[in-house]
Every structure is written in C-alpha cells, then in structure tokens.
Design a protein around this motif. Sequence first.
Motif, PDB file in Angstrom:
ATOM      1  N   GLY A  29      62.885  17.236  85.027  1.00 12.07           N
ATOM      2  CA  GLY A  29      62.039  18.372  85.367  1.00 12.07           C
ATOM      3  C   GLY A  29      62.878  19.629  85.495  1.00 12.07           C
ATOM      4  O   GLY A  29      63.975  19.590  86.064  1.00 12.07           O
ATOM      5  N   ALA A  62      57.411  17.576  90.319  1.00 17.95           N
ATOM      6  CA  ALA A  62      57.088  18.994  90.148  1.00 17.95           C
ATOM      7  C   ALA A  62      57.100  19.736  91.484  1.00 17.95           C
ATOM      8  O   ALA A  62      57.688  20.816  91.605  1.00 17.95           O
ATOM      9  N   ILE A 101      58.326  18.956  82.488  1.00 15.58           N
ATOM     10  CA  ILE A 101      58.912  17.614  82.591  1.00 15.58           C
ATOM     11  C   ILE A 101      58.968  17.031  81.184  1.00 15.58           C
ATOM     12  O   ILE A 101      57.958  17.049  80.465  1.00 15.58           O
TER      13      ILE A 101
END
Length: 138
Positions: free
Chosen positions: A96, A58, A114
């Motif tokens: 992601g 992330a 994700i």
Amino acid sequence: MTAVFPGIPPEFVDQLLPTKLGIEITQWSADRVVATMPVKGNLQPYGLLHGGANAVLAETIGSACAALNAGLDRATMGLELSCTHHRGVREGIVTGVATPLHVGRGTVTVDIVITDEQGRRSCTARLTCVVRDRPPGS
C-alpha cells in the motif's frame, strides 16, 4: 522495518490490529507512507484477500500520512474511508502507498493504492481524517 507506533508501549503493540494482520510500514514521510501486508492469514472464505484487510491496510497508512501532515501538536482521526476492490489476490504480499491529496487546517484527505506483487492495482482507497488540536497533556 516493522511498524512503529509512537506513544504506544512496546508490550501493547502486539495487540494492535495492524500487527495482527502482519502490516509492516517500510517508509514514513509526509509525502508518502508505504507498507506491506501478507495475503496468507488475511483471507475471506473464497480464498481471496479479505476486503476488510485491505481497509485496515488503507486506514493504517492513510492515518499515518495524515498525522505526519498535521504535525505533532495536532491529532487526526478517521472520518471517512472508501475502498474500491479491483481484483482478487490469492497469495503473496500486497503493498500500500498513501499520498496526501488535500492537507488543510481541519481535514487531511489521503489517496491509497494497494497493489499485488506483479504491480497490479487490487484496491484504491481514499481516507479523510479530521484534524484537531491535541488536548493539553496528551
């Protein structure tokens, strides 16, 4: 496409955490940054994808998205990362996708989703980066 890190000497790329986790950025634009990461090698003791690996994925794509929106004359640094882990993933590859939520002069906030190989959401994250002018010569 393997992740490219502008300004990083090629001999240093293998020392970067995203490289060690097997993260590969497959799409770069100010509107969307996409990357994949293998589950194998990134597990926690219960045999599930480690939440910290989700956080690295992330932060990697969220930071790239923020930087692409800030522009070449600006620098971005992570200010806050929040991750909600919805479901465990035991195998395969996760993907992601980072999209900007807010692009301002002082901050950029990015939404990161994700998913597993079946398209099921495994983690939702939000990253806010502070934006500053690059120091001269950097």
